[in-house]
Motif scaffolding. Structure first.
Motif, PDB file in Angstrom:
ATOM      1  N   GLU A  83      72.432 -58.039 -88.913  1.00  0.00           N
ATOM      2  CA  GLU A  83      73.294 -59.217 -88.904  1.00  0.00           C
ATOM      3  C   GLU A  83      72.540 -60.471 -89.328  1.00  0.00           C
ATOM      4  O   GLU A  83      73.079 -61.314 -90.054  1.00  0.00           O
ATOM      5  CB  GLU A  83      73.904 -59.409 -87.504  1.00  0.00           C
ATOM      6  N   GLN A  84      71.289 -60.604 -88.875  1.00  0.00           N
ATOM      7  CA  GLN A  84      70.498 -61.774 -89.238  1.00  0.00           C
ATOM      8  C   GLN A  84      70.206 -61.810 -90.737  1.00  0.00           C
ATOM      9  O   GLN A  84      70.296 -62.859 -91.368  1.00  0.00           O
ATOM     10  CB  GLN A  84      69.184 -61.774 -88.450  1.00  0.00           C
ATOM     11  N   ILE A  85      69.846 -60.671 -91.305  1.00  0.00           N
ATOM     12  CA  ILE A  85      69.535 -60.621 -92.735  1.00  0.00           C
ATOM     13  C   ILE A  85      70.772 -60.945 -93.556  1.00  0.00           C
ATOM     14  O   ILE A  85      70.718 -61.740 -94.502  1.00  0.00           O
ATOM     15  CB  ILE A  85      68.974 -59.238 -93.111  1.00  0.00           C
ATOM     16  N   VAL A  86      71.888 -60.339 -93.183  1.00  0.00           N
ATOM     17  CA  VAL A  86      73.126 -60.576 -93.931  1.00  0.00           C
ATOM     18  C   VAL A  86      73.544 -62.031 -93.828  1.00  0.00           C
ATOM     19  O   VAL A  86      73.991 -62.640 -94.809  1.00  0.00           O
ATOM     20  CB  VAL A  86      74.246 -59.647 -93.424  1.00  0.00           C
ATOM     21  N   ALA A  87      73.377 -62.615 -92.653  1.00  0.00           N
ATOM     22  CA  ALA A  87      73.751 -64.024 -92.471  1.00  0.00           C
ATOM     23  C   ALA A  87      72.927 -64.935 -93.375  1.00  0.00           C
ATOM     24  O   ALA A  87      73.427 -65.964 -93.851  1.00  0.00           O
ATOM     25  CB  ALA A  87      73.576 -64.430 -91.011  1.00  0.00           C
TER      26      ALA A  87
END
Length: 529
Positions: A189-193
């Protein structure tokens, strides 16, 4: 390379393959290439859906690609031998390239598939790093879901020249299209964000639209998870907002003192905790940092929490379980050379300092354990302790003093980290007995001097101790009615996982009792455990 028990387990997993895959190995005459070839041969022999080629032409050797037959743009690549903590990453990559669906949230999968652009990720890991698999697995999944995303996971210990050239001094380190993207643990989720422009704004809008909670837990560590479970079991509206679900536990290696659990590791325990929380009707809001608490001005009213994203949440009661973080030396050069020689996780980053000179700051259990571990990897370890004696358990001290490549400095006050602009070159410390200054030439500094509570944002709102801990009574009640606290951020002694879990449960029960007395919340059936 795989024992029979592991082969049996892997065979069962490989039955989930839906499409044939091919292992394409790039090998040379070295010993590591021989080992990789042996491993891949054993894996291919376990399933008729897997074939093996050894004529790969990748410049990194040993390395291999996992490719979906008939769809070569669906592939994952490893440079090195993904055993240790990365064996799970290997198994997941085999399954996902082979068409087995991911357990990632559907909305996150859609985000990845919708990303526009060409992305080449290169992640550097070490086999002893418990933080690395999350990053490797997230990037592998992204490369399977979106053909315009490619990823190669690289064992830094096997490609030392590359590590040196790119000045990688901490793992996981991720490069995107040749430039440093980020370092440290990152979730999917952090990378995609980071890549999805507008994701933060959409999340803030969704959060702001939520109704008021009965109990809102701040923090996703053991204390926060326990508080959320106990609250949700009462049948009341429960939410949990966390900057990083799992907190400090994600950076914890071996855990052997959790009652009824003989041995586990932090990331594994976090996974179980999150699964437990999500089994109940808990609104989990991850990757959200709370910046301000505005207590209710009247008994039984709503407390407001302001988030860094600009959104606000309201709740009748609040449980603060914000945990703690590694304490820093707070000396010149420390921040400048963070992840450039200054490190805080010897298990993760130790292999990157093979054959080099390092220092460990701190003579407690964590510092001495770090020095012992590092001594088996690096050329020399100097342990620097501020006090006149080590504070670690005697058994650890005896082990430390038995090591020939370890020096111990007592009464040493670290005053400066020096470097050449790119990496650490020395630690400066003062002998507190004589006042003499010493310059210790080295390549790495591992800081192990305890924890600081994550409570700066609460100053002036709830009563804090001189050490910044939230002052609580035996029920977890803070100085603000309806606001409770639990875990490492509080004055409760003994910062242990099991203590935090108990304190989180206590705080949740106290919050429910407060609701019963101040608002119209229907009582739930009595608990039996």
């Amino acid at each position: 390379m795989l024992d029979e028990n592991l082969k049996t387990q892997l065979t069962a997993y490989l039955e989930k393959l839906r499409q044939p895959i091919e292992l394409v190995a790039s090998l040379d005459e070295g010993e590591k290439s021989r080992e990789l070839g042996e491993l891949l041969g054993e894996i291919a022999a376990l399933s008729g859906q897997i074939s093996l080629r050894t004529d790969g032409d990748d410049a990194r050797k040993p390395s291999f690609a996992i490719v979906r037959v008939g769809a070569e743009d669906v592939a994952v690549r490893f440079a090195g031998i993904p055993l240790g903590h990365e064996f799970t990453s290997l198994v997941l990559a085999l399954l996902q390239v082979g068409g087995h669906p991911s357990k990632a949230a559907p909305e996150v999968i859609e985000q990845v598939q919708a990303l526009d652009g060409d992305y080449l990720f290169e992640s550097y890991f070490s086999l002893s790093c418990q933080n690395c698999p999350d990053v490797v697995q997230a990037l592998n999944l992204m490369s399977v879901l979106n053909p315009r995303i490619r990823h190669v996971a690289i064992d830094g210990a096997l490609f030392q020249d590359e590590v040196e050239a790119r000045e990688v001094m901490a793992v996981p380190s991720v490069f995107l299209n040749g430039e440093l993207f980020d370092q440290g643990r990152m979730s999917l989720e952090q990378i995609v964000a980071r890549l999805d422009v507008g994701a933060e704004r959409r999340a803030a809008e969704q959060i702001a639209a939520r109704d008021a909670f009965d109990v809102l837990v701040v923090g996703g560590g053991p204390g926060g998870a326990a508080a959320a479970v106990y609250s949700a079991r009462k049948g009341i509206a429960t939410g949990i907002v966390a900057e990083r679900f799992g907190g400090q536990l994600l950076d914890t290696m071996g855990i052997e003192n959790l009652i009824a659990v003989t041995h586990t590791e932090g990331p594994k325990l976090v996974s179980v905790l999150e699964q437990n929380v999500r089994e109940y009707d808990v609104d989990v809001m991850n990757l959200q940092r709370v910046e301000q608490l505005l207590p209710s001005s009247e008994p039984g009213g709503l407390h407001e929490l302001k988030l860094a994203s600009g959104a606000s949440l309201r709740s009748r009661t609040v449980v603060l379980a914000t945990g703690a973080r590694w304490r820093q030396m707070n000396v010149p050069g420390e921040n400048q050379y963070r992840n450039k020689g200054v490190a805080y996780c010897p298990h993760c980053d130790g292999p990157l300092f093979k054959g080099k000179r390092v220092a460990v700051i701190g003579g407690g259990n964590s510092g001495v354990e770090a020095a012992i571990d590092l001594a088996g990897i690096v050329a020399h370890v100097t342990l620097v302790e501020f006090d006149s004696k080590l504070r670690a358990d005697e058994v650890l001290q005896r082990k430390l003093r038995s090591l020939s490549n370890v020096s111990i400095v007592l009464n040493g006050q670290s005053t400066e980290v020096r470097g050449d602009g790119q990496r650490v070159t020395a630690l400066v410390y003062t002998d507190r007995s004589s006042g003499d200054e010493h310059v210790l030439a080295l390549e790495g500094i591992f800081v192990q001097i305890g924890l600081l509570p994550n409570t700066e944002w609460l100053k002036g709102t709830v009563a804090l101790s001189d050490r910044g801990e939230i002052i609580v009574d035996e029920r977890g009640q803070t100085s603000v009615p309806g606001v409770f606290a639990a875990g490492d951020a509080t004055t409760v002694p003994y910062k242990q996982i099991v203590v935090a879990m108990g304190a989180g449960s206590t705080a949740a029960l106290s919050a429910f009792d407060h609701l019963m007395r101040t608002s119209q919340v229907a009582p739930a059936p009595a608990e039996t455990a």
